[in-house]
Enzyme design. Sequence first.
Site, PDB file in Angstrom:
ATOM      1  N   SER A  54      31.358  36.580  37.768  1.00  0.00           N
ATOM      2  CA  SER A  54      32.729  36.625  38.561  1.00  0.00           C
ATOM      3  C   SER A  54      32.584  36.749  39.975  1.00  0.00           C
ATOM      4  O   SER A  54      31.707  37.400  40.403  1.00  0.00           O
ATOM      5  CB  SER A  54      33.690  37.434  37.910  1.00  0.00           C
ATOM      6  OG  SER A  54      33.669  37.301  36.407  1.00  0.00           O
ATOM      7  N   GLN A  55      33.680  36.440  40.711  1.00  0.00           N
ATOM      8  CA  GLN A  55      33.874  36.633  42.222  1.00  0.00           C
ATOM      9  C   GLN A  55      33.583  38.307  42.373  1.00  0.00           C
ATOM     10  O   GLN A  55      34.473  38.955  41.664  1.00  0.00           O
ATOM     11  CB  GLN A  55      34.872  36.114  42.741  1.00  0.00           C
ATOM     12  CG  GLN A  55      35.208  35.569  43.902  1.00  0.00           C
ATOM     13  CD  GLN A  55      36.441  35.049  44.144  1.00  0.00           C
ATOM     14  OE1 GLN A  55      37.039  34.549  43.317  1.00  0.00           O
ATOM     15  NE2 GLN A  55      37.040  35.345  45.295  1.00  0.00           N
TER      16      GLN A  55
END
Length: 222
Positions: free
Chosen positions: A64-65
Amino acid sequence: MLSDGVFDRRRQRLVDQMREHGISDERVLAAIGSTHRHRFVEKAFRPRAYEDEALPIGMKQTISQPFTVAYQTMLLDVQPGDRILEVGTGSGYQAAVLCEMGARVFSIERHRPLLARTRDLLASLGYRVALKTGDGTLGWASQAPFDGVVITAGASEAPETLLRQLRIEGEDDKPAGRLVAPVGNRETQTMWLYRRLAEDRYEKTASRQFKFVPLIGQQGGL
Ligand code: SAH
């Protein structure tokens, strides 16, 4: 080869960026600042490890970011010693951030080969996480109740089984268990925070939009 010093400086810049983008919980920022994200991506992506973007980790999945990880962790309101269940171990980065927050972390991943790799990585970095292969939408009943559950893939709804594995407010003199889940369709999801106030009563709050890889499972799959 980039040196540790370069990674350290980039990580500090990432923390500053998270703060500017609204992550106000200093404990979350400290956890992002001490988790070596470059160790959780493939070597070829290490130069981009401290950019605020999702990166491929194989099997069509992504780490994930950083903003997303910080945001979900902030909503979870993790206190030291909290029992936290993560659905979607992936690279292990979110699990490591939760460890840095002082949580006891449980995490479930449906892709066995991905989990095997992540298990070795987390152990080599000294993170103690209880890991299991399977459908995380069914939770981890033998380890419930949880102070927090975080779903790191996009869901069609909050899985009932996971809601029922949250701590009820006041149990053991502790605050309500929290579930943080992106809920929507394949294109976009809204981040929801559930707090379990009583056996059958939840407080629900919606916040920003995100885009996750889909949750695949019996409850709330996309
Ligand atoms: N938290 C991860 C993000 C990985 S992407 C990280 O920090 O890197 C989401 C992950 O959820 C993928 O690895 C995907 O395989 C997994 N996943 C999707 N549906 C799942 C389910 N029902 N149970 C467990 N894992 C699931």
